[in-house]
Scaffold this active site. Structure first.
Site, PDB file in Angstrom:
ATOM      1  N   ARG A  31       0.833  -1.202   0.000  1.00 27.19           N
ATOM      2  CA  ARG A  31       0.000   0.000   0.000  1.00 27.19           C
ATOM      3  C   ARG A  31       0.873   1.258   0.000  1.00 27.19           C
ATOM      4  O   ARG A  31       1.882   1.311   0.701  1.00 27.19           O
ATOM      5  CB  ARG A  31      -0.951  -0.003   1.201  1.00 27.19           C
ATOM      6  N   ASP A  32       0.443   2.226  -0.825  1.00 31.71           N
ATOM      7  CA  ASP A  32       1.183   3.491  -0.909  1.00 31.71           C
ATOM      8  C   ASP A  32       1.129   4.215   0.435  1.00 31.71           C
ATOM      9  O   ASP A  32       0.087   4.266   1.095  1.00 31.71           O
ATOM     10  CB  ASP A  32       0.591   4.380  -2.019  1.00 31.71           C
ATOM     11  N   ILE A  33       2.240   4.766   0.836  1.00 31.64           N
ATOM     12  CA  ILE A  33       2.342   5.444   2.129  1.00 31.64           C
ATOM     13  C   ILE A  33       1.561   6.763   2.120  1.00 31.64           C
ATOM     14  O   ILE A  33       1.195   7.272   3.187  1.00 31.64           O
ATOM     15  CB  ILE A  33       3.839   5.686   2.464  1.00 31.64           C
ATOM     16  N   ASN A  89       4.826   6.171 -14.030  1.00 30.56           N
ATOM     17  CA  ASN A  89       5.461   7.438 -14.383  1.00 30.56           C
ATOM     18  C   ASN A  89       6.912   7.198 -14.782  1.00 30.56           C
ATOM     19  O   ASN A  89       7.580   6.355 -14.190  1.00 30.56           O
ATOM     20  CB  ASN A  89       5.402   8.394 -13.191  1.00 30.56           C
ATOM     21  N   VAL A  98      10.435   7.848  -7.203  1.00 26.53           N
ATOM     22  CA  VAL A  98      11.222   6.695  -6.746  1.00 26.53           C
ATOM     23  C   VAL A  98      11.718   5.985  -8.001  1.00 26.53           C
ATOM     24  O   VAL A  98      10.913   5.553  -8.844  1.00 26.53           O
ATOM     25  CB  VAL A  98      10.391   5.736  -5.867  1.00 26.53           C
ATOM     26  N   HIS A 102       7.583   1.126 -10.975  1.00 27.54           N
ATOM     27  CA  HIS A 102       6.435   0.681 -10.181  1.00 27.54           C
ATOM     28  C   HIS A 102       5.158   1.055 -10.896  1.00 27.54           C
ATOM     29  O   HIS A 102       5.049   2.133 -11.496  1.00 27.54           O
ATOM     30  CB  HIS A 102       6.463   1.298  -8.778  1.00 27.54           C
ATOM     31  N   HIS A 104       1.372   1.990 -10.348  1.00 26.91           N
ATOM     32  CA  HIS A 104       0.372   2.416  -9.373  1.00 26.91           C
ATOM     33  C   HIS A 104      -0.955   1.742  -9.737  1.00 26.91           C
ATOM     34  O   HIS A 104      -1.361   1.755 -10.894  1.00 26.91           O
ATOM     35  CB  HIS A 104       0.138   3.926  -9.450  1.00 26.91           C
TER      36      HIS A 104
HETATM   37  P1  AMP Z   1       6.147   8.012  -8.236  1.00 21.69           P
HETATM   38  O1  AMP Z   1       5.948   9.441  -7.817  1.00 21.69           O
HETATM   39  O2  AMP Z   1       5.372   7.596  -9.458  1.00 21.69           O
HETATM   40  O3  AMP Z   1       7.618   7.663  -8.336  1.00 21.69           O
HETATM   41  O4  AMP Z   1       5.522   7.129  -7.070  1.00 21.69           O
HETATM   42  C1  AMP Z   1       6.216   6.832  -5.892  1.00 21.69           C
HETATM   43  C2  AMP Z   1       5.166   6.454  -4.872  1.00 21.69           C
HETATM   44  O5  AMP Z   1       5.802   5.755  -3.807  1.00 21.69           O
HETATM   45  C3  AMP Z   1       4.442   7.638  -4.261  1.00 21.69           C
HETATM   46  O6  AMP Z   1       3.031   7.512  -4.488  1.00 21.69           O
HETATM   47  C4  AMP Z   1       4.807   7.560  -2.778  1.00 21.69           C
HETATM   48  O7  AMP Z   1       3.746   7.949  -1.932  1.00 21.69           O
HETATM   49  C5  AMP Z   1       5.146   6.098  -2.618  1.00 21.69           C
HETATM   50  N1  AMP Z   1       6.062   5.788  -1.538  1.00 21.69           N
HETATM   51  C6  AMP Z   1       7.205   6.432  -1.218  1.00 21.69           C
HETATM   52  N2  AMP Z   1       7.795   5.844  -0.171  1.00 21.69           N
HETATM   53  C7  AMP Z   1       6.995   4.795   0.193  1.00 21.69           C
HETATM   54  C8  AMP Z   1       7.069   3.814   1.219  1.00 21.69           C
HETATM   55  N3  AMP Z   1       8.077   3.757   2.094  1.00 21.69           N
HETATM   56  N4  AMP Z   1       6.063   2.901   1.292  1.00 21.69           N
HETATM   57  C9  AMP Z   1       5.042   2.947   0.419  1.00 21.69           C
HETATM   58  N5  AMP Z   1       4.931   3.844  -0.573  1.00 21.69           N
HETATM   59  C10 AMP Z   1       5.890   4.764  -0.684  1.00 21.69           C
END
Ligand code: AMP
Ligand code: ZN
Length: 116
Positions: A31-33, A89, A98, A102, A104
Site C-alpha cells: 500500500r502506498d504510504i 510514471n 522513486v 512501479h 500504481h
Molecule cells: P512516483 O511518484 O510515481 O515515483 O511514485 C512513488 C510512490 O511511492 C508515491 O506515491 C509515494 O507515496 C510512494 N512511496 C514512497 N515511499 C513509500 C514507502 N516507504 N512505502 C510505500 N509507498 C511509498
C-alpha cells in the site's frame, strides 16, 4: 541484484517495512504510504530497474507480471467491475519520485481524464 540506496529494493529485501498485499516470484505489491485513492497499491518488480527507459530485452515477462498482479489485487479489492487506474510514471516530467519502476494501482473513486 538489489541497488544500494534504493527505497523499493529495501522493501523487497525486508529492510524497510511495508504493508505488503501481494507477492510472487517476480513482483511484490504494497500500500502506498501517501494514498491518492481509497485503494492505492504500488506494484514493483523484485529486480531493480530504475525507469522504463532502463528496461532490457528479457524484462518483458517481469513487466507483464506487474499487470497480472494488478488484475489479482483489483479483484481482491473488489475493483474489477467498477474499474481502476494503472499508472507508471517515467522520469521527472511525469512525476516519478522513486527510481525503481512501479505500477500504481488506484481505485475506489472516479478519476479524471486527461490526468493532471
Ligand atoms: P512516483 O511518484 O510515481 O515515483 O511514485 C512513488 C510512490 O511511492 C508515491 O506515491 C509515494 O507515496 C510512494 N512511496 C514512497 N515511499 C513509500 C514507502 N516507504 N512505502 C510505500 N509507498 C511509498
Ligand atoms: Zn531498486
Amino acid at each position: 541484484m538489489a541497488e544500494e540506496q534504493c527505497l523499493f529494493c529495501s522493501i523487497v529485501a525486508g529492510d524497510i517495512p511495508a504493508d505488503i498485499v501481494f507477492e510472487s516470484d517476480t513482483a511484490i505489491a504494497f500500500r502506498d504510504i501517501n494514498p491518492q485513492a481509497p485503494t492505492h497499491v504500488i506494484i514493483i518488480p523484485r529486480k531493480h530497474v530504475a525507469t522504463i527507459n532502463d528496461l532490457e530485452t528479457g524484462d518483458e515477462g517481469i513487466v507483464g507480471s506487474l499487470f497480472s498482479a494488478a488484475k489479482e489485487i483489483a479483484a481482491e479489492e473488489e475493483l474489477s467491475e467498477a474499474g481502476y487506474r494503472t499508472v507508471m510514471n517515467c522520469n521527472k516530467a511525469a512525476g516519478q519520485s522513486v527510481f525503481h519502476i512501479h505500477l500504481h494501482l488506484l481505485g475506489g473513486r472516479l478519476f479524471a481524464w486527461p490526468p493532471g
